[in-house]
Design an enzyme around this catalytic site. Sequence first.
Site, PDB file in Angstrom:
ATOM      1  N   ASP A  39       0.420   3.816   1.671  1.00 22.61           N
ATOM      2  CA  ASP A  39       0.382   4.440   3.003  1.00 22.61           C
ATOM      3  C   ASP A  39       1.795   4.754   3.506  1.00 22.61           C
ATOM      4  O   ASP A  39       2.677   3.895   3.490  1.00 22.61           O
ATOM      5  CB  ASP A  39      -0.321   3.479   3.977  1.00 22.61           C
ATOM      6  CG  ASP A  39      -0.691   4.155   5.285  1.00 22.61           C
ATOM      7  OD1 ASP A  39       0.213   4.673   5.965  1.00 22.61           O
ATOM      8  OD2 ASP A  39      -1.890   4.161   5.628  1.00 22.61           O
TER       9      ASP A  39
ATOM     10  N   CYS B  97       0.849  -1.192   0.000  1.00 23.73           N
ATOM     11  CA  CYS B  97       0.000   0.000   0.000  1.00 23.73           C
ATOM     12  C   CYS B  97       0.887   1.246   0.000  1.00 23.73           C
ATOM     13  O   CYS B  97       1.987   1.256   0.536  1.00 23.73           O
ATOM     14  CB  CYS B  97      -0.906   0.003   1.229  1.00 23.73           C
ATOM     15  SG  CYS B  97      -2.087   1.380   1.225  1.00 23.73           S
TER      16      CYS B  97
ATOM     17  N   CYS C 167      -6.111   0.154   6.917  1.00 24.37           N
ATOM     18  CA  CYS C 167      -5.878   0.721   5.579  1.00 24.37           C
ATOM     19  C   CYS C 167      -7.014   1.685   5.203  1.00 24.37           C
ATOM     20  O   CYS C 167      -8.194   1.294   5.183  1.00 24.37           O
ATOM     21  CB  CYS C 167      -5.782  -0.403   4.550  1.00 24.37           C
ATOM     22  SG  CYS C 167      -5.433   0.204   2.885  1.00 24.37           S
TER      23      CYS C 167
ATOM     24  N   ARG D 290       2.957   4.998   6.290  1.00 24.62           N
ATOM     25  CA  ARG D 290       3.409   4.253   7.470  1.00 24.62           C
ATOM     26  C   ARG D 290       3.886   2.847   7.133  1.00 24.62           C
ATOM     27  O   ARG D 290       4.419   2.136   7.977  1.00 24.62           O
ATOM     28  CB  ARG D 290       2.268   4.177   8.494  1.00 24.62           C
ATOM     29  CG  ARG D 290       1.848   5.554   8.988  1.00 24.62           C
ATOM     30  CD  ARG D 290       0.498   5.525   9.645  1.00 24.62           C
ATOM     31  NE  ARG D 290      -0.577   5.208   8.696  1.00 24.62           N
ATOM     32  CZ  ARG D 290      -1.864   5.180   9.014  1.00 24.62           C
ATOM     33  NH1 ARG D 290      -2.251   5.424  10.247  1.00 24.62           N
ATOM     34  NH2 ARG D 290      -2.773   4.907   8.091  1.00 24.62           N
TER      35      ARG D 290
ATOM     36  N   HIS E 154      -2.035  -3.760   5.128  1.00 21.03           N
ATOM     37  CA  HIS E 154      -1.894  -3.381   6.536  1.00 21.03           C
ATOM     38  C   HIS E 154      -3.268  -3.144   7.144  1.00 21.03           C
ATOM     39  O   HIS E 154      -4.205  -2.714   6.451  1.00 21.03           O
ATOM     40  CB  HIS E 154      -1.028  -2.119   6.671  1.00 21.03           C
ATOM     41  CG  HIS E 154      -1.623  -0.907   6.026  1.00 21.03           C
ATOM     42  ND1 HIS E 154      -2.197   0.112   6.747  1.00 21.03           N
ATOM     43  CD2 HIS E 154      -1.753  -0.558   4.718  1.00 21.03           C
ATOM     44  CE1 HIS E 154      -2.634   1.033   5.903  1.00 21.03           C
ATOM     45  NE2 HIS E 154      -2.391   0.660   4.678  1.00 21.03           N
TER      46      HIS E 154
HETATM   47 CO    CO Z   1      -3.424   1.306   3.032  1.00 20.85          CO
END
Ligand code: CO
Length: 209
Positions: free
Chosen positions: A44, A42, A101, A46, A98
């Site tokens: 993201d 992803c 999400c 993080r 994750h």
């Molecule tokens: Co995500």
Amino acid sequence: MLALEECFEANRKWAARMRRRDPEFFERLREQQRPALLWIGCSDSRLAPDHIIGKQPGEIFVHRNVGNVVVHTDLNCLSVLQYGVEVLGVRHVIVCGHYGCGGVQASLRAERLGAIDNWLRHLRDVQLMHRAELEGIDRLDQRADRLCELNVEAQVANVCRTSIVQEAWQRGASLAVHGWIYSLSDGLLRDLDVTVERTDQIPDRYRLR
Ligand code: CO
């Protein structure tokens, strides 16, 4: 405002530190990359692949998008997969999602966000495939987390159904496709145990002959 000069300052320090630790580091990498892993994760911020599995530049080939989705007509993702498998010779493809999400949560809420709704449609398809199981989970956060896991499984299956991976197996290449999930709350990865490494592990109707 974010001081972008800080990025360059940090970069100079990092490059100097790497050179101190290993004087030939950059020279070696300039010659060629030989990553053993292809990471599909992803976007993201993080879920930073190199950081969370302790890898250095040159060790992971990476493709990221919202929701770690593998779409069989997405030329971007397919190009990364083909180059990784056929040219770089990666031995492992890791689909990593994750918990928490945002893409998965948005697909569950089904509210209008703009162009991204068309991308989140892929997550809604996964949701629909598992509707009975998901509706049986009362707590919304738990339902979203379960969809995060189911999405990783679905995308592992999508990687395996590409002509690229099937041809690699037909050539006798050693290639395993794994599904992992990362927890934002404790920083730990979990293997979902959905590894596929042979053509006979995928449904007959998706096999290319
Ligand atoms: Co995500």
